[in-house]
Write a protein that holds these residues in place. Structure first.
Motif, PDB file in Angstrom:
ATOM      1  N   ASP A  42       0.851  -1.187   0.000  1.00 41.41           N
ATOM      2  CA  ASP A  42       0.000   0.000   0.000  1.00 41.41           C
ATOM      3  C   ASP A  42       0.888   1.239   0.000  1.00 41.41           C
ATOM      4  OD1 ASP A  42      -1.820   2.008   0.366  1.00 41.41           O
ATOM      5  OD2 ASP A  42      -2.580   1.302   2.293  1.00 41.41           O
ATOM      6  N   SER A  43       0.888   1.973  -1.116  1.00 44.44           N
ATOM      7  CA  SER A  43       1.764   3.139  -1.231  1.00 44.44           C
ATOM      8  C   SER A  43       1.323   4.295  -0.332  1.00 44.44           C
ATOM      9  CB  SER A  43       1.830   3.612  -2.685  1.00 44.44           C
ATOM     10  OG  SER A  43       0.556   4.065  -3.127  1.00 44.44           O
ATOM     11  N   GLN A  44       0.128   4.177   0.248  1.00 41.85           N
ATOM     12  CA  GLN A  44      -0.352   5.223   1.157  1.00 41.85           C
ATOM     13  C   GLN A  44      -0.176   4.828   2.619  1.00 41.85           C
ATOM     14  OE1 GLN A  44      -1.202   8.049  -0.314  1.00 41.85           O
ATOM     15  NE2 GLN A  44      -0.877   7.023  -2.271  1.00 41.85           N
ATOM     16  N   ALA A  45       0.453   3.707   2.861  1.00 45.47           N
ATOM     17  CA  ALA A  45       0.625   3.218   4.228  1.00 45.47           C
ATOM     18  C   ALA A  45       1.590   4.094   5.017  1.00 45.47           C
ATOM     19  CB  ALA A  45       1.129   1.782   4.201  1.00 45.47           C
ATOM     20  N   GLY A  46       1.449   4.050   6.318  1.00 38.41           N
ATOM     21  CA  GLY A  46       2.391   4.737   7.181  1.00 38.41           C
ATOM     22  C   GLY A  46       3.721   4.013   7.228  1.00 38.41           C
ATOM     23  N   ALA A  47       4.719   4.634   7.832  1.00 40.69           N
ATOM     24  CA  ALA A  47       6.075   4.081   7.846  1.00 40.69           C
ATOM     25  C   ALA A  47       6.124   2.711   8.505  1.00 40.69           C
ATOM     26  CB  ALA A  47       7.017   5.047   8.548  1.00 40.69           C
ATOM     27  N   GLU A  48       5.414   2.536   9.616  1.00 39.85           N
ATOM     28  CA  GLU A  48       5.468   1.263  10.328  1.00 39.85           C
ATOM     29  C   GLU A  48       4.919   0.127   9.475  1.00 39.85           C
ATOM     30  OE1 GLU A  48       3.776  -0.751  14.483  1.00 39.85           O
ATOM     31  OE2 GLU A  48       3.747   1.431  14.220  1.00 39.85           O
ATOM     32  N   VAL A  51       7.379  -0.617   6.470  1.00 44.74           N
ATOM     33  CA  VAL A  51       8.544  -1.408   6.868  1.00 44.74           C
ATOM     34  C   VAL A  51       8.136  -2.848   7.144  1.00 44.74           C
ATOM     35  CG1 VAL A  51      10.289  -1.722   8.666  1.00 44.74           C
ATOM     36  CG2 VAL A  51       9.858   0.554   7.727  1.00 44.74           C
ATOM     37  N   ALA A  52       6.996  -3.036   7.787  1.00 43.23           N
ATOM     38  CA  ALA A  52       6.531  -4.389   8.095  1.00 43.23           C
ATOM     39  C   ALA A  52       6.272  -5.189   6.817  1.00 43.23           C
ATOM     40  CB  ALA A  52       5.256  -4.332   8.942  1.00 43.23           C
ATOM     41  N   THR A  53       5.741  -4.536   5.791  1.00 49.16           N
ATOM     42  CA  THR A  53       5.488  -5.227   4.525  1.00 49.16           C
ATOM     43  C   THR A  53       6.793  -5.653   3.874  1.00 49.16           C
ATOM     44  OG1 THR A  53       3.442  -3.988   4.158  1.00 49.16           O
ATOM     45  CG2 THR A  53       4.449  -5.026   2.235  1.00 49.16           C
ATOM     46  N   LEU A  54       7.779  -4.743   3.839  1.00 49.20           N
ATOM     47  CA  LEU A  54       9.066  -5.082   3.232  1.00 49.20           C
ATOM     48  C   LEU A  54       9.769  -6.174   4.026  1.00 49.20           C
ATOM     49  CD1 LEU A  54       8.470  -2.542   1.562  1.00 49.20           C
ATOM     50  CD2 LEU A  54      10.849  -1.860   1.872  1.00 49.20           C
ATOM     51  N   ALA A  55       9.741  -6.061   5.340  1.00 50.12           N
ATOM     52  CA  ALA A  55      10.401  -7.057   6.179  1.00 50.12           C
ATOM     53  C   ALA A  55       9.709  -8.408   6.052  1.00 50.12           C
ATOM     54  CB  ALA A  55      10.404  -6.598   7.632  1.00 50.12           C
ATOM     55  N   LEU A 100      14.907   4.747   6.170  1.00 49.34           N
ATOM     56  CA  LEU A 100      14.507   3.392   5.824  1.00 49.34           C
ATOM     57  C   LEU A 100      15.633   2.392   6.064  1.00 49.34           C
ATOM     58  CD1 LEU A 100      12.231   1.628   4.728  1.00 49.34           C
ATOM     59  CD2 LEU A 100      13.014   2.150   2.409  1.00 49.34           C
ATOM     60  N   ARG A 101      16.871   2.806   5.887  1.00 52.22           N
ATOM     61  CA  ARG A 101      17.993   1.878   6.107  1.00 52.22           C
ATOM     62  C   ARG A 101      18.031   1.406   7.563  1.00 52.22           C
ATOM     63  NH1 ARG A 101      22.331   4.367   3.895  1.00 52.22           N
ATOM     64  NH2 ARG A 101      22.482   2.906   2.150  1.00 52.22           N
ATOM     65  N   THR A 102      17.945   2.317   8.490  1.00 47.28           N
ATOM     66  CA  THR A 102      17.988   1.943   9.901  1.00 47.28           C
ATOM     67  C   THR A 102      16.794   1.072  10.272  1.00 47.28           C
ATOM     68  OG1 THR A 102      19.213   3.942  10.515  1.00 47.28           O
ATOM     69  CG2 THR A 102      17.980   2.839  12.252  1.00 47.28           C
ATOM     70  N   ALA A 103      15.611   1.431   9.772  1.00 50.01           N
ATOM     71  CA  ALA A 103      14.408   0.675  10.097  1.00 50.01           C
ATOM     72  C   ALA A 103      14.488  -0.750   9.567  1.00 50.01           C
ATOM     73  CB  ALA A 103      13.176   1.379   9.530  1.00 50.01           C
ATOM     74  N   LEU A 104      14.972  -0.916   8.345  1.00 52.73           N
ATOM     75  CA  LEU A 104      15.058  -2.263   7.774  1.00 52.73           C
ATOM     76  C   LEU A 104      16.181  -3.069   8.423  1.00 52.73           C
ATOM     77  CD1 LEU A 104      14.406  -1.685   3.964  1.00 52.73           C
ATOM     78  CD2 LEU A 104      12.907  -2.793   5.631  1.00 52.73           C
ATOM     79  N   ALA A 105      17.264  -2.419   8.796  1.00 51.91           N
ATOM     80  CA  ALA A 105      18.353  -3.129   9.477  1.00 51.91           C
ATOM     81  C   ALA A 105      17.858  -3.760  10.769  1.00 51.91           C
ATOM     82  CB  ALA A 105      19.508  -2.177   9.752  1.00 51.91           C
ATOM     83  N   GLU A 106      16.901  -3.102  11.422  1.00 53.18           N
ATOM     84  CA  GLU A 106      16.333  -3.628  12.656  1.00 53.18           C
ATOM     85  C   GLU A 106      15.233  -4.648  12.406  1.00 53.18           C
ATOM     86  OE1 GLU A 106      14.998  -0.107  14.586  1.00 53.18           O
ATOM     87  OE2 GLU A 106      17.020   0.562  15.170  1.00 53.18           O
ATOM     88  N   ALA A 107      14.534  -4.517  11.254  1.00 43.27           N
ATOM     89  CA  ALA A 107      13.357  -5.353  11.003  1.00 43.27           C
ATOM     90  C   ALA A 107      13.649  -6.630  10.230  1.00 43.27           C
ATOM     91  CB  ALA A 107      12.300  -4.544  10.256  1.00 43.27           C
ATOM     92  N   VAL A 108      14.716  -6.627   9.427  1.00 46.52           N
ATOM     93  CA  VAL A 108      15.045  -7.803   8.613  1.00 46.52           C
ATOM     94  C   VAL A 108      16.072  -8.648   9.367  1.00 46.52           C
ATOM     95  CG1 VAL A 108      15.998  -8.633   6.429  1.00 46.52           C
ATOM     96  CG2 VAL A 108      14.565  -6.588   6.461  1.00 46.52           C
TER      97      VAL A 108
END
Length: 302
Positions: A42-48, A51-55, A100-108
């Motif tokens: 969802d391109s209109q989704a919030g950041a959380e 990130v959850a979708t990508l992770a 996004l880099r920091t968020a994904l580093a923590e989520a993946v």
């Protein structure tokens, strides 16, 4: 097939409606068998949620701790720092200023280095590395979808300046008839043009259906495609004449309607600069669904 950490890179391609991920073997230039996944986004989704979708997509791939990730994302984006810069582009606005880099580093789980690359550059590089433009020294790549993306590739490098290269290598920064090019050549522009042509108050038909109507004899639908991509050809003509590519390769979701795009695109190129069209080939992508994933893998080696 080798699965050594040094020859495998995990990649992701973030689009407006979906995210794809895969493990690519750099030695064979291929996606590992059954190691490619895709999830709605969802391109209109919030950041959380984003990130959850990508992770979540990444978690569906077999991987090892410390594996490098190479991620293709649309601009505007600070690729070096991994920070989104979206504002007023109709998608991902909630990510503006988000790291996004920091968020994904923590989520993946187990992610090693995470690199970001422009999605249009990844597409052009993928087609240069393994696709329709393999073996070409200079290539222009176009992606036709939500917007219009571009890449200018020379010997495996994406150029940002030089003869024939628009500012930052982005043709979407160009203007036609006093308007940004994307207001003429994009998914929304096609929908709007068709709605106006049939007298509708607002767009209600998407590009895929407009294309089907054109194939079934709807002259209005055919004319919208013809006018749109003839215009694109005329805008591109002076650029490609100066850049002197060996190939112009076209991908993106709308390029699935290549049968409706090819002739008007060529007509526009010829009309605007008849002397240069014979100097390069114009081809659809050989790997339209995965070129950006493969290009992201190649760019991880640079």
């Amino acid at each position: 097939m080798s699965t050594d950490r040094g020859t495998i890179v995990s990649v992701m391609d973030v689009g407006g409606t979906h995210v794809s991920a895969a493990n690519v073997d750099l030695s064979t230039r291929t996606i590992l068998p059954e190691q490619s996944v895709r999830s709605p986004l969802d391109s209109q989704a919030g950041a959380e949620e984003f990130v959850a979708t990508l992770a979540g997509c990444a978690a569906r791939l077999p991987t090892v701790s410390g594996r490098r990730w190479s991620i293709a994302v649309p601009g505007p984006f600070d690729y070096a720092r991994g920070i989104a810069q979206y504002e007023g582009v109709g998608k991902f606005d909630a990510l503006r200023g988000f790291d996004l880099r920091t968020a994904l580093a923590e989520a993946v789980p187990g992610a090693g280095a995470i690199d970001f690359h422009n999605d249009a550059d990844a597409f052009g590089m993928g087609e240069w590395w393994v696709g329709a433009a393999r073996g070409c020294r200079r290539v222009v790549g176009l992606t036709l979808g939500t917007g219009v993306g571009s890449s200018f590739v020379e010997n495996g490098r994406a150029l940002r300046e030089g003869p024939g290269v628009p500012p930052e290598g982005r043709i979407n920064a160009l203007y036609h008839a006093g308007k940004p090019l994307e207001e003429t050549v994009s998914r929304q522009a096609l929908r709007q043009a068709y709605a106006q042509a049939v007298g509708a108050s607002s767009p209600s038909v998407d590009v895929k259906e407009i294309a089907e109507r054109a194939r079934q004899g709807d002259r209005t639908a055919a004319a919208v495609f013809a006018q749109t991509y003839r215009t694109l050809g005329t805008v591109l003509a002076s650029i490609v004449a100066a850049f002197e590519p060996e190939m112009l390769v076209v991908g993106g979701s709308i390029a699935a309607s290549w049968d409706l795009i090819a002739k008007p695109l060529l007509d526009g190129l010829c009309e605007a600069d008849s002397g240069s069209i014979d100097q390069f080939a114009v081809e659809p992508a050989l790997y339209p669904a995965v070129a950006s994933l493969l290009g992201a893998a190649y760019m991880a080696m640079l």
